[in-house]
Motif scaffolding. Sequence first.
Motif, PDB file in Angstrom:
ATOM      1  N   MET A  46      41.297  39.935  43.508  1.00  0.00           N
ATOM      2  CA  MET A  46      41.930  40.001  42.193  1.00  0.00           C
ATOM      3  C   MET A  46      40.944  40.509  41.142  1.00  0.00           C
ATOM      4  O   MET A  46      41.298  41.312  40.271  1.00  0.00           O
ATOM      5  CB  MET A  46      42.478  38.628  41.793  1.00  0.00           C
ATOM      6  CG  MET A  46      43.575  38.102  42.718  1.00  0.00           C
ATOM      7  SD  MET A  46      44.964  39.243  42.884  1.00  0.00           S
ATOM      8  CE  MET A  46      45.641  39.159  41.235  1.00  0.00           C
ATOM      9  N   ALA A  47      39.688  40.041  41.226  1.00  0.00           N
ATOM     10  CA  ALA A  47      38.662  40.513  40.285  1.00  0.00           C
ATOM     11  C   ALA A  47      38.400  42.006  40.483  1.00  0.00           C
ATOM     12  O   ALA A  47      38.277  42.760  39.513  1.00  0.00           O
ATOM     13  CB  ALA A  47      37.365  39.717  40.486  1.00  0.00           C
ATOM     14  N   TYR A  48      38.351  42.437  41.741  1.00  0.00           N
ATOM     15  CA  TYR A  48      38.110  43.850  42.063  1.00  0.00           C
ATOM     16  C   TYR A  48      39.203  44.746  41.473  1.00  0.00           C
ATOM     17  O   TYR A  48      38.918  45.769  40.853  1.00  0.00           O
ATOM     18  CB  TYR A  48      38.036  44.013  43.575  1.00  0.00           C
ATOM     19  CG  TYR A  48      37.835  45.423  44.058  1.00  0.00           C
ATOM     20  CD1 TYR A  48      36.561  45.997  44.075  1.00  0.00           C
ATOM     21  CD2 TYR A  48      38.910  46.192  44.495  1.00  0.00           C
ATOM     22  CE1 TYR A  48      36.370  47.295  44.526  1.00  0.00           C
ATOM     23  CE2 TYR A  48      38.732  47.491  44.943  1.00  0.00           C
ATOM     24  CZ  TYR A  48      37.461  48.034  44.959  1.00  0.00           C
ATOM     25  OH  TYR A  48      37.283  49.323  45.396  1.00  0.00           O
ATOM     26  N   LEU A  49      40.450  44.340  41.666  1.00  0.00           N
ATOM     27  CA  LEU A  49      41.579  45.137  41.174  1.00  0.00           C
ATOM     28  C   LEU A  49      41.646  45.120  39.642  1.00  0.00           C
ATOM     29  O   LEU A  49      41.926  46.138  39.000  1.00  0.00           O
ATOM     30  CB  LEU A  49      42.889  44.620  41.776  1.00  0.00           C
ATOM     31  CG  LEU A  49      42.992  44.724  43.305  1.00  0.00           C
ATOM     32  CD1 LEU A  49      44.265  44.045  43.792  1.00  0.00           C
ATOM     33  CD2 LEU A  49      42.962  46.179  43.745  1.00  0.00           C
ATOM     34  N   TRP A  50      41.393  43.952  39.057  1.00  0.00           N
ATOM     35  CA  TRP A  50      41.426  43.829  37.593  1.00  0.00           C
ATOM     36  C   TRP A  50      40.331  44.687  36.953  1.00  0.00           C
ATOM     37  O   TRP A  50      40.588  45.418  35.989  1.00  0.00           O
ATOM     38  CB  TRP A  50      41.268  42.359  37.206  1.00  0.00           C
ATOM     39  CG  TRP A  50      41.122  42.107  35.744  1.00  0.00           C
ATOM     40  CD1 TRP A  50      41.952  42.508  34.743  1.00  0.00           C
ATOM     41  CD2 TRP A  50      40.058  41.385  35.098  1.00  0.00           C
ATOM     42  NE1 TRP A  50      41.483  42.076  33.520  1.00  0.00           N
ATOM     43  CE2 TRP A  50      40.330  41.385  33.711  1.00  0.00           C
ATOM     44  CE3 TRP A  50      38.923  40.726  35.568  1.00  0.00           C
ATOM     45  CZ2 TRP A  50      39.495  40.766  32.794  1.00  0.00           C
ATOM     46  CZ3 TRP A  50      38.094  40.096  34.650  1.00  0.00           C
ATOM     47  CH2 TRP A  50      38.383  40.128  33.269  1.00  0.00           C
ATOM     48  N   LEU A  51      39.109  44.623  37.500  1.00  0.00           N
ATOM     49  CA  LEU A  51      38.024  45.444  36.967  1.00  0.00           C
ATOM     50  C   LEU A  51      38.345  46.928  37.120  1.00  0.00           C
ATOM     51  O   LEU A  51      37.975  47.736  36.269  1.00  0.00           O
ATOM     52  CB  LEU A  51      36.706  45.114  37.679  1.00  0.00           C
ATOM     53  CG  LEU A  51      36.110  43.732  37.405  1.00  0.00           C
ATOM     54  CD1 LEU A  51      34.881  43.505  38.266  1.00  0.00           C
ATOM     55  CD2 LEU A  51      35.775  43.546  35.934  1.00  0.00           C
ATOM     56  N   GLY A  52      39.051  47.278  38.193  1.00  0.00           N
ATOM     57  CA  GLY A  52      39.462  48.667  38.382  1.00  0.00           C
ATOM     58  C   GLY A  52      40.393  49.131  37.283  1.00  0.00           C
ATOM     59  O   GLY A  52      40.287  50.261  36.794  1.00  0.00           O
ATOM     60  N   GLY A  53      41.309  48.251  36.874  1.00  0.00           N
ATOM     61  CA  GLY A  53      42.210  48.579  35.777  1.00  0.00           C
ATOM     62  C   GLY A  53      41.464  48.753  34.465  1.00  0.00           C
ATOM     63  O   GLY A  53      41.742  49.682  33.694  1.00  0.00           O
ATOM     64  N   LEU A  54      40.509  47.855  34.207  1.00  0.00           N
ATOM     65  CA  LEU A  54      39.703  47.980  32.991  1.00  0.00           C
ATOM     66  C   LEU A  54      38.916  49.286  33.006  1.00  0.00           C
ATOM     67  O   LEU A  54      38.855  50.007  32.004  1.00  0.00           O
ATOM     68  CB  LEU A  54      38.732  46.794  32.875  1.00  0.00           C
ATOM     69  CG  LEU A  54      39.310  45.434  32.492  1.00  0.00           C
ATOM     70  CD1 LEU A  54      38.212  44.375  32.519  1.00  0.00           C
ATOM     71  CD2 LEU A  54      39.946  45.488  31.107  1.00  0.00           C
TER      72      LEU A  54
END
Length: 202
Positions: A184-192
Amino acid sequence: MPGTFEPLPGGGAAVALDDVEISIIRSLAVQLLELIGPGPAEDAPEDPLAELFAEGPSEPPADPVLKRLFPDAYSDPEQSASSRDAEEQRAYSAEFRRYTENDLRAGKRDNALAVIRSLDALSAASAGEGGAVLKLSVEESQRWLSALNDLRLAIGSRLEITDDEDTDLLYRLPDDDPRKPMVMAYLWLGGLQETLVGTLMP
């Protein structure tokens, strides 16, 4: 604006972050700093020439995350067609690493510190409000972008992501999988990261 960077008039970017999001990004940046390691000792004598010609390591890091953050400059010797090619590539990579890795580490360290300091300033300014809007200048945005990229590389290495197919599998992980929070952190940081890139585009 929640969860995504938006451009600011005149340049720069802004994103709304709540306290949990601030805490997560800060914690990850601190872990990245610890992984990269400390810089030169503060009490070391300041000698610009000595610093300029200081040699770094010649061997790639053993930790897979650091190996991903500081890859060999030349092709993987293990995949070379001949042992002679592999030996030459290993020598070229060692020489390149010796004179560049210290600077690369310093740059990544500075970017992570910039993220931590901007989040600390944001937390201090919004104490008790549950979050705030982070505003970055163009230069700060570039530092954040580099740091977000390093964080995703580090997490991706821990998750053993090597291609798009691996990323697709992450979306299908069950909720009880122990890797889920990291995913979830990986995907969220990707969005940012993606939205921050958008603010820097002309």
